[in-house]
Design an enzyme around this catalytic site. Structure first.
Site, PDB file in Angstrom:
ATOM      1  CE  LYS A 146      10.691   2.522  -1.346  1.00 53.70           C
ATOM      2  NZ  LYS A 146      11.637   2.646  -2.197  1.00 53.70           N
ATOM      3  CB  SER A 183      15.394   3.052  -0.774  1.00 57.63           C
ATOM      4  OG  SER A 183      14.307   3.314  -1.878  1.00 57.63           O
ATOM      5  CB  SER A 200      15.070   2.207  -4.708  1.00 54.45           C
ATOM      6  OG  SER A 200      16.044   3.173  -4.185  1.00 54.45           O
TER       7      SER A 200
END
Ligand SMILES: [Mg+2]
Ligand SMILES: [Zn+2]
Lengths: 513, 98, 516
Positions: free
Chosen positions: C98, C173, C197
């Protein structure tokens, strides 16, 4: 803002009367001055508060920096354990209570020298609470009076970076841009907040001097005002005796103990003048202009300060169990008050004792006495001629290579008549020149500095001088006793200054008859 | 509680965000709605409850006072929008420190 | 053999026996990324095409693909394996990171214009550990800006699409990391979970995602959103893969003061022990109204399956769970408002010129942050400000204590707790962007475990229709929450469920992600 401390309790101030301090006389009556001091001390740890960067002073810009102290995204702080120990030690030296549990808060404000745009500090639970300091305030007649100033809190925080203001004046105002060096950013800082227990400039100065001495005695900082390793802000207000606390102003840019005293005296008069002219005091930060001797409003803040303190979620609580505190307490050195008492017993005058402690010369004094020197004589030399020569050379005693043993040796040479006071001063200069590589005896020998006190040698020279100055001799015999000085001078000239002045005097009188 | 446009501007000043008038107008009702929702926390009687800032009550995490290598200055300054004289440059600073 | 379909454990096995090389595995994944993700496959670091040039067929899981570095690392692993070196269990397996974790050699953008092009001067601890374990980083994945969002539509670089239905969101997210794994563009990826997330996008893309116990995975180098909640964790297509990946990244880190010193539980030795006799707690407050019928049906079936596997279903209550979301939307923005203050145009990232430093800061932040980030900074600034702190931040922190206590007493009655991960299946792109609060409600089931710090995992429990598409086949996630530091238990329950379900978490039917 209401008058409360950070932890929310109402501020309690002492009164001038309690401290035996005179009130200030205004046009409309008497005023009481109320001062509280906030002192920041930069710790002398090897590394910064939250990261392993070096704290070395004077490194090239932005060389002692890392992801943590430049606030890189993702970087995290870790507490320097030595900083906590140092803060605890100083807190104990200031008679404070060590909080069993304390934590760090974030103080949020934007400023380019603050890499994260928040300062990690302590808020409602500082490391140290409720200390006090007894300060000796000189009364001007060689005596002093002792006054107690309470300390509200001592907390740990971090220093900011340094800005270089470029263009125009080089000061903040008028600069067209600023250049930032984060070497200082994150250096451990202690903030020591006094209660508003100070009612005159002399006590304020004595407090700062005493605090500086204690900081040095504990070894947590060199506490040099000129290098910014100790900094002081003053909160100043005035009130009618018996009234509630007045609105205070905060004075910044106090770069010396002298400017602290001058600024407080000025600000007190200014506030009295404003109120007596029907005005009101605005809570604001004022800047001390040393050159002009005035305080001035700093540019008004663009909005009300709201630091939005909250517990720093990147850090955990610090505990100080009793056994840890007691272990640190055993590290407490002799503190200035005790040193002063000890020096007094050794025959050192209070003023000299204060000077020895304030200038960090106590270890040299102790070494000199350990090496056999008389206390009063050692103090005399250290704070007198030695301090004078060092300051003229711009040297610190360590750098000059002077040791306590040198001082003792010097005094011994004077006592056995080898050196006169005057010659001894030349010897001190010689030792400093050699940066301590040669001791006093060696310097005296190399430079041929030795008092002529041999009876026979000196008598011959005296007789020659008397014979060659018949007129002066006549005048002396005629009652002009002062004229003997001229003959002493002649003898000194003949001996290249090495004649023992007392003996010369005696011999001259004997020969002249 | 409902936030007025002026309150939104005040918060934006604290947060150092240059919001346009249109943004202020749009944010006022949104923030008011979110705060009205969040204010439900006030329904819980929690007077004598200790606040939690960490799931774990870790304590006394610290490091020894031993220097670690710093970053090369070039690496730190490389990302700076403006660097000059080995420092980070910013335009004229108007506000007061701290 | 289609390399991109294999699990990490299967790949590791073939790498160990030299049936395939690490270079071949990397090439297979790069090829798939180049085919379906919308990147300019050229040069050392491939970039996602600009947001306005993305097509409705581009998944857009990656922001940057570190192709050259990945090939080089894979070749190095192959060389060392050939030389007989002792390599880690997953050496040579590729993975996606990420874009909130720093890694030298590639930009870290955090999905924001603010950090466009920023090259971090240091590696995150997670990045270091992955590298030390010889996992090959393929690239940095798309995300909601500063990890604020539940759909990955808040990325400044355009939204990521759900491989199951390209018209739908992958959740957020960590939507890019989830889509990379669901779309077979990596067998493993790392996400971060603040309020859900990792778990919510795992649920919406039909894969496994876990939020480890807070404090077991270092946050050093994780660009902070809400420090007391942020935790990195694994995405994978199997529970076992996820357990392996978490094993590689957890453990004490002296650079993170909130990193716990206890040795984390061994996640692998008890993985296959089954759940016979375990008490599985169904949380009363995390079901019912607001949960889609399809989601509820799949959840009910999951409970039946647990019973068949020998577990005992017990009803437990988290009385304050309903206050979790309001508390979360005070605590997380408060911390964020302070964490994001450092983005000011001085040291890195975007700068918008202005005559004074203050105006430069404000203009930079206005231009660099997107609307959701601004909203949360505003909420958090307000919640911490003078006169509001006690009612907002402080009260929310107290509610957090009560929720943690709720969990502690629930875990006296049950070994693990379960709930649907998300009240809905994947929703359509743009469906909730106009209503911030509606978007926040996606996190209702995941936030309580975040506030309590407990480990929680989401795994596929089946598929369901969407309210707006009765014929759709969309994954439904099951959330398993375990007591603090009992991540092992959560994986053990997950593995038992998964092996009985036999779900193949590979989307079918959409030509864009059809596998060769
Ligand atoms: Mg301070
Ligand atoms: Zn540093």
């Amino acid at each position: 803002m209401s008058a409360t401390t950070m932890s929310g309790e109402p501020i309690s101030a002492t009164t001038a009367a309690e401290h035996g301090v005179d009130l200030l006389q205004g046009d409309t009556g008497e005023w009481e001055l109320v001062v509280g001091l906030e002192v920041h001390v930069e710790l002398q740890t090897r590394t910064k508060m939250w990261c392993g960067c070096s704290t070395d002073f004077g490194a090239d810009p932005n060389t002692n920096v890392c992801p943590v102290c430049t606030g890189q995204p993702g970087a995290l702080p870790v507490v320097n354990e030595q900083a906590v120990r140092d803060a605890t030690l100083l807190g104990l030296a200031l008679n404070g209570e060590i909080a069993p549990i304390c934590r760090f808060h974030r103080k949020n404000y934007f400023y380019p020298d603050l890499a994260k745009n928040y300062q990690i500090s302590q808020y409602d639970v500082p490391l140290v609470n409720d200390g006090w300091l007894d300060v000796e305030v000189p009364t001007g007649d060689g005596q002093s009076v002792s006054r107690r100033v309470r300390i509200e809190r001592l907390h740990m925080e971090e220093d900011t970076g340094k800005s270089l203001h470029v263009g125009d004046t080089g000061r903040l105002h008028g600069a067209d841009r600023s250049l930032i060096d984060y070497n200082r950013c994150g250096i451990p800082l202690l903030e020591i907040v006094s209660r508003p227990d100070i009612h005159d400039a002399d006590t304020a100065q004595a407090y700062l001097r005493e605090l500086q001495s204690i900081v040095r005695a504990t070894g947590v900082s060199d506490a040099r005002m000129e290098e910014g390793s100790i900094r002081c802000d003053a909160n100043v207000s005035v009130r009618r005796p018996g009234d509630e606390l007045g609105t205070r102003t905060e004075i910044k840019n106090l770069n010396s103990i002298r400017s602290l005293g001058r600024a407080i005296a000025y600000e007190a008069q200014r506030q009295i003048g404003v109120i007596e002219d029907g005005g009101t005091i605005v809570m604001e930060t004022r800047h001390w202009d040393e050159g002009r001797g005035v305080t001035e409003t700093l540019r008004v803040k663009e909005s009300v300060t709201d630091y939005r303190y909250f517990p720093d979620p990147d850090l955990v609580e610090i505990t100080s169990p009793a056994e840890k505190v007691e272990a640190i307490r055993t590290l407490l050195p002799e503190l200035p008050a005790a040193s002063r008492a000890r020096l007094g017993e050794a025959g050192v005058t209070p003023e000299q004792a204060a000077a020895i402690i304030a200038t960090g010369l106590l270890p040299w004094f102790d070494d000199a006495v350990a090496a056999g020197a008389d206390g009063a004589a050692a103090a005399n030399w250290l704070v007198g001629d030695i301090a004078g020569q060092l300051s003229a050379e711009g040297l610190r005693i360590e750098a000059a290579g002077l040791t306590g043993a040198h001082v003792a040796e010097l005094i011994a040479l004077i006592e056995d008549g080898t050196l006169s006071t005057k010659l001894a001063k030349q010897v001190v200069a010689g030792v400093i020149d050699a940066r301590g590589a040669k001791g006093p005896a060696q310097v005296a020998e190399d430079q041929g500095l030795r008092q002529v006190s041999d009876e026979g040698e000196l008598r011959t020279i005296v007789e020659q001088v008397v014979a060659a100055n018949a007129d002066t001799v006549e005048a002396i015999r005629g009652g002009n006793d002062k004229a003997i000085g001229a003959l002493v001078g002649q003898v000194m000239k003949e001996t290249r200054g090495q004649a023992d002045p007392r003996k010369t005097n005696e011999l001259l009188r004997e020969v002249i008859g | 509680m409902a936030l007025s446009a002026d309150e939104v501007r005040h918060v934006a000043r604290l947060a150092r965000l240059a919001l346009t008038d249109a943004e202020v107008e749009a944010l006022a009702p949104q923030l008011s709605q979110i705060l009205a929702y969040a204010e439900q926390v006030g329904e819980v009687a929690a007077q004598d409850v200790e606040p939690t800032t960490h799931p774990f009550a870790l304590r006394d995490v610290s490091r020894p006072d031993e220097p670690q290598p710093s970053l090369p200055r070039e690496d730190v300054l490389a990302a700076a929008p403006h660097a000059e004289q080995d420092r980070f440059g910013v335009p004229r600073i108007v506000s007061e420190e701290g | 053999m289609v390399l991109t379909r294999l699990s990490a454990v299967e790949l590791a096995q073939k790498l160990r026996t030299k049936d395939v090389s690490a270079v071949e595995v990397v090439e297979a994944h790069l090829e798939r990324i180049a085919a379906i993700d919308g990147v300019v496959a050229d040069g050392d670091v491939w970039r996602a095409v600009p947001a306005d040039e993305l097509t409705s067929r581009d998944i857009h899981a990656y922001l940057h693909v570190t192709a050259a570095a990945a090939r080089e690392h894979a070749a190095d692993v192959d060389r060392r394996r050939a030389a007989g070196d002792d390599l880690g269990p997953l050496a040579g397996v590729p993975l996606a990171l990420k874009d909130v974790l720093t890694m030298r050699g590639a930009p870290t953008t955090v999905g924001s214009r603010m950090l466009e092009g920023w090259l971090p001067p240091y590696d995150a601890t997670v990045t270091e550990r992955l590298r030390a374990a010889d996992l090959v980083v393929l690239g940095k994945t798309n995300m909601d800006e500063f990890a604020m969002g539940s759909s990955t539509e808040n990325s400044a670089y355009g939204p990521t699409r759900n491989p199951w239905d390209l018209g739908r969101v992958p959740g957020g997210s960590s939507g890019g990391s989830a889509a990379a794994v669901a779309g077979l563009m990596a067998p493993l990826s790392i996400g971060t979970d603040t309020g859900g997330s990792i778990r919510q996008p795992a649920a919406l893309t039909g894969i496994v995602g876990a939020k480890p116990t807070y404090g077991t995975v270092s946050r050093y180098g994780l660009v902070a959103f809400a420090s007391s909640l942020d935790q990195a964790g694994p995405f994978a297509r199997t529970v076992e893969d996820a357990a392996h990946l978490q094993t590689l990244i957890h453990g004490h880190d002296p650079r993170d003061s909130t990193s716990i010193t206890d040795t984390p539980a061994d996640l692998l030795t008890t993985l296959r022990d089954g759940i016979d006799g375990l008490r599985i707690g169904v949380v009363t407050e995390l079901q019912g109204d607001g949960y889609e019928p399809g989601v509820r049906r799949v959840f009910e079936q999951a409970l039946e399956r647990f019973e068949r596997l020998g577990a005992k279903i017990v009803e437990v209550s988290l009385p304050h769970a309903g206050y979790g979301l309001p508390a979360y939307y005070l605590i997380a923005p408060s911390e964020a408002s302070s964490n994001l203050a450092r983005f000011d145009g001085v040291r890195y990232g975007l700068r918008v010129d202005a005559p004074t430093a203050e105006e430069m800061n404000a203009a930079t932040r206005a231009a660099g942050f997107g609307p959701e980030v601004k909203r949360r900074i505003m909420i958090g600034t307000h919640a911490l400000s003078s006169g509001y702190y006690d009612a907002y931040y402080l009260q929310a922190s107290k509610v957090r204590t009560l929720i943690a206590r709720d969990f502690a007493s629930a875990f006296e009655q049950a070994d693990v707790l379960v709930s649907p991960t998300s009240p809905t299946v994947a929703f359509g792109l743009g469906d909730k962007t106009a209503d911030p609060l509606a978007m926040y409600l996606n996190d209702v089931a995941t936030v309580p475990a975040s506030l309590a710090g407990t480990p929680a995992l989401s795994l596929p429990a089946g598929t369901a229709e969407a309210p707006d598409a009765p014929q759709a086949t969309l994954p439904v996630g099951l959330q398993i929450m375990a007591p603090l530091l009992r991540d092992d238990l959560m994986y053990r329950v997950g593995w038992a469920f998964e092996s009985d379900l036999g779900f193949t978490p590979i989307p079918a039917g959409d030509t864009a992600v059809e596998v060769a």
